[in-house]
Motif scaffolding. Structure first.
Motif, PDB file in Angstrom:
ATOM      1  N   SER A  41       6.505  -6.358 -11.580  1.00  7.46           N
ATOM      2  CA  SER A  41       5.146  -6.876 -11.506  1.00  7.46           C
ATOM      3  C   SER A  41       4.802  -7.017 -10.025  1.00  7.46           C
ATOM      4  O   SER A  41       5.498  -7.717  -9.293  1.00  7.46           O
ATOM      5  N   CYS A  42       3.739  -6.328  -9.608  1.00  8.42           N
ATOM      6  CA  CYS A  42       3.363  -6.325  -8.187  1.00  8.42           C
ATOM      7  C   CYS A  42       2.020  -7.020  -7.960  1.00  8.42           C
ATOM      8  O   CYS A  42       1.242  -6.630  -7.074  1.00  8.42           O
ATOM      9  N   GLY A  47       1.925  -2.706 -11.525  1.00 11.73           N
ATOM     10  CA  GLY A  47       3.352  -2.744 -11.788  1.00 11.73           C
ATOM     11  C   GLY A  47       3.683  -1.871 -12.975  1.00 11.73           C
ATOM     12  O   GLY A  47       2.836  -1.145 -13.490  1.00 11.73           O
ATOM     13  N   ALA A  50      10.128   1.085 -13.414  1.00 12.13           N
ATOM     14  CA  ALA A  50      10.643   1.734 -12.200  1.00 12.13           C
ATOM     15  C   ALA A  50      12.129   2.011 -12.396  1.00 12.13           C
ATOM     16  O   ALA A  50      12.792   1.373 -13.215  1.00 12.13           O
ATOM     17  N   SER A  70       8.871   4.995  -9.036  1.00 10.41           N
ATOM     18  CA  SER A  70       8.071   4.563 -10.175  1.00 10.41           C
ATOM     19  C   SER A  70       6.796   5.372 -10.267  1.00 10.41           C
ATOM     20  O   SER A  70       6.066   5.516  -9.287  1.00 10.41           O
ATOM     21  N   ILE A  73       3.890   2.549 -10.577  1.00  9.25           N
ATOM     22  CA  ILE A  73       3.435   1.923  -9.328  1.00  9.25           C
ATOM     23  C   ILE A  73       3.028   3.066  -8.405  1.00  9.25           C
ATOM     24  O   ILE A  73       3.834   3.924  -8.080  1.00  9.25           O
ATOM     25  N   THR A  74       1.758   3.097  -8.033  1.00 10.23           N
ATOM     26  CA  THR A  74       1.246   4.216  -7.243  1.00 10.23           C
ATOM     27  C   THR A  74       0.685   3.723  -5.920  1.00 10.23           C
ATOM     28  O   THR A  74       0.369   2.549  -5.754  1.00 10.23           O
ATOM     29  N   THR A  75       0.558   4.657  -4.989  1.00 14.83           N
ATOM     30  CA  THR A  75       0.004   4.330  -3.683  1.00 14.83           C
ATOM     31  C   THR A  75      -1.514   4.532  -3.706  1.00 14.83           C
ATOM     32  O   THR A  75      -1.995   5.557  -4.182  1.00 14.83           O
ATOM     33  N   SER A 113       3.121   8.640  -7.253  1.00 14.58           N
ATOM     34  CA  SER A 113       4.185   7.713  -7.641  1.00 14.58           C
ATOM     35  C   SER A 113       4.859   7.194  -6.383  1.00 14.58           C
ATOM     36  O   SER A 113       5.036   7.937  -5.418  1.00 14.58           O
ATOM     37  N   CYS A 147       6.832  -7.162  -5.250  1.00 21.01           N
ATOM     38  CA  CYS A 147       7.096  -6.871  -6.656  1.00 21.01           C
ATOM     39  C   CYS A 147       8.295  -7.693  -7.105  1.00 21.01           C
ATOM     40  O   CYS A 147       9.294  -7.781  -6.377  1.00 21.01           O
TER      41      CYS A 147
END
Length: 163
Positions: A41-42, A47, A50, A70, A73-75, A113, A147
């Protein structure tokens, strides 16, 4: 007669070589499992699932790395290679927590990712490391993203055990 001596010498050399192999030192450093799944969880950054991958040096059993990947979870932005300062804290069930840190990541396009690592760290033989209760802090363009373990989830199949 010289053929017999040569054959005997060859057999003796082979036997000595086999004995030497039996007593040769083996690389004892090994981490098990080598990968595990977590749910992170971010916060406002989202989140999800991962994968953590662990390695342990065969020549120095205290040297280890961790990599997190992950697709959940992306940029949000395009990021250059080695531009994310990451600190991964793993809870050690047998002693002090272990920290893996560095600025190691591939270049990533916006929406890609996330991958951080391999992040170097120090372990001890017998360490049993889990992300449960740990954290991953990433500093991206001056913004800190933390996270942690998502509620009611655990690292699967279990902790990384170093030998």
């Amino acid at each position: 007669m010289s053929k017999r001596i040569a054959s005997g010498a060859a057999m003796l050399a082979g036997a000595l070589a086999a004995t030497g192999l039996a007593f040769a030192p083996t690389a004892s450093a090994a981490v098990s499992p080598t990968s595990a799944t977590i749910t992170a969880s971010c916060g406002v950054f989202g989140g999800g699932t991962a994968t953590l991958t662990a390695t342990q040096s065969a020549t120095d059993p205290t040297a280890s790395t961790m990599t997190l990947t992950s697709s959940a979870i992306t940029t949000p932005l395009t990021l250059g290679k080695n531009s994310i300062a990451s600190t991964l804290t793993m809870v050690n069930n047998t002693g002090p927590n272990r920290v893996f840190s560095g600025s190691v990541n591939p270049a990533m396009a916006a929406g890609s990712s996330i991958t951080v690592g391999p992040l170097p760290g120090t372990v001890a033989v017998g360490d049993s490391l889990t992300f449960d209760g740990g954290s991953l802090k990433m500093v991206i363009l001056g913004i800190t993203i933390t996270c942690t373990t998502a509620t009611d989830t655990h690292q699967t199949p279990g902790p990384f055990v170093f030998s």
